[in-house]
Design an enzyme around this catalytic site. Structure first.
Site, mmCIF file in Angstrom:
data_model
loop_
_atom_site.group_PDB
_atom_site.id
_atom_site.type_symbol
_atom_site.label_atom_id
_atom_site.label_comp_id
_atom_site.label_asym_id
_atom_site.label_seq_id
_atom_site.Cartn_x
_atom_site.Cartn_y
_atom_site.Cartn_z
ATOM 1 N N GLY A 249 0.810 -1.215 0.000
ATOM 2 C CA GLY A 249 0.000 0.000 0.000
ATOM 3 C C GLY A 249 0.840 1.261 0.000
ATOM 4 O O GLY A 249 0.496 2.262 -0.651
ATOM 5 N N ASP A 250 1.965 1.225 0.713
ATOM 6 C CA ASP A 250 2.880 2.370 0.737
ATOM 7 C C ASP A 250 3.535 2.571 -0.624
ATOM 8 O O ASP A 250 3.785 3.700 -1.048
ATOM 9 C CB ASP A 250 3.960 2.158 1.805
ATOM 10 C CG ASP A 250 3.370 1.803 3.158
ATOM 11 O OD1 ASP A 250 2.253 2.270 3.463
ATOM 12 O OD2 ASP A 250 4.016 1.057 3.908
#
Length: 303
Positions: A249-250
């Site tokens: 997600g990052d």
């Protein structure tokens, strides 16, 4: 300049074992330790795309010293203030399935959070501020809101990658972008989100509450975006074998910001972000720019 703030960074220790046997000694056949935390991972992904950033937060104890050394060796500019206790060590066990044990973090006070915000607000080079990740156990749920109150830079575009109550509180301050996953989005409204249509509905509600742009990461399904111009986009995840989802997600957010810095349209930024999230999930550690662009190219080739 992009500045990432991670109030509860970590050293991520990943241990790979063939089979995890509970209640007995397990011996890892590989191990890896890297600096981690949402904002930190965004800085590392931006670096992979050749974009510099300033990573800030708190580092404590001997583990904090190692954390800063590793981050600096990776070529990341740091502005971490000292704190009591120790920077947490997160243990990631990779066997038949992923098992994570995350530490509590350093002892940080609200006064120290405000001091960090005030020191960063004096840096006139900062144009984008990314606030991300969990909070140390010593801080209340409104710590990121208190950071924003002390930061006082309406000229800076704020990106919030936080969850639950913190997300619901921060949208009132009209961040430029928020990026929850569907579980975090559901927590903000006290619901369980099961479909991408439901996720889009609640993304719209975040926009109505004050968020400029909303990206919702949907894991293996991809991601969707509701932007400040009224555009709504959905991108399927790429097909492949998931090896390790830490930082996926990052990576999405980091690649999205890299594309935004290069002047790409919102839909193309999202597409590159989804490619980055998938590419990271298909390997150990964050994907390189070459891996991300190669994966993105496969979809363009298919069209």
């Amino acid at each position: 300049m992009i500045c990432t703030v991670t109030l509860n960074p970590a050293l991520d220790l990943t241990l790979q074992v063939p089979v995890l046997n509970k209640g007995s000694i397990n011996r890892a056949h590989t191990e890896r330790i890297v600096p981690g935390g949402k904002g930190v991972n965004v800085s590392l992904m931006l670096k992979n795309f050749g974009i510099g950033s300033l990573a800030a937060g708190f580092a404590a104890g001997g583990s904090g010293e190692i954390f800063c050394e590793l981050l600096q060796k990776a070529g990341i500019s740091c502005a971490f203030l000292p704190a009591k206790g120790m920077t947490r060590i997160n243990v990631k066990i990779r066997a038949e399935e992923e098992t994570d044990i995350n530490g509590a973090g350093a002892e940080v006070s609200l006064a120290e959070v405000r001091a960090l915000a005030e020191s960063l607000s004096a840096n006139r080079e900062i144009t984008v501020l990314v606030l991300g990740g969990s909070l140390p156990a010593s801080l209340p749920d409104n710590a990121y809101v208190e950071f924003l109150r002390a930061f006082r830079r309406p000229d800076v575009q704020v990106v919030a990658d936080v969850s639950g109550k913190a997300l619901a509180q921060m949208v009132k301050y009209r961040p430029w972008l928020v990026k929850p996953n569907k579980e975090e989005l559901g927590d903000a409204f006290g619901v369980t989100i099961g479909t991408k249509e439901s996720a889009l509905c609640y993304a719209r509600r975040l926009r109505e509450a004050g968020a400029g742009n909303v990206i919702v990461s949907l894991g293996a399904e991809g991601a969707l975006m509701a932007d400040e111009k009224g555009g709504e986009y959905f991108m399927d995840a790429f097909k492949g074998v998931s090896v390790d989802t830490v930082g996926a997600g990052d990576s999405l957010l980091g690649a999205f910001l890299a594309a935004y810095e290069q002047g790409m349209p919102a839909q193309d930024c999202l597409a590159l972000g989804v490619a980055a999230g998938s590419a990271t999930a298909f390997r150990h550690g964050l994907a390189t720019e070459e891996e991300v662009r190669a994966l993105a190219q496969t979809r363009r080739t298919e069209k």
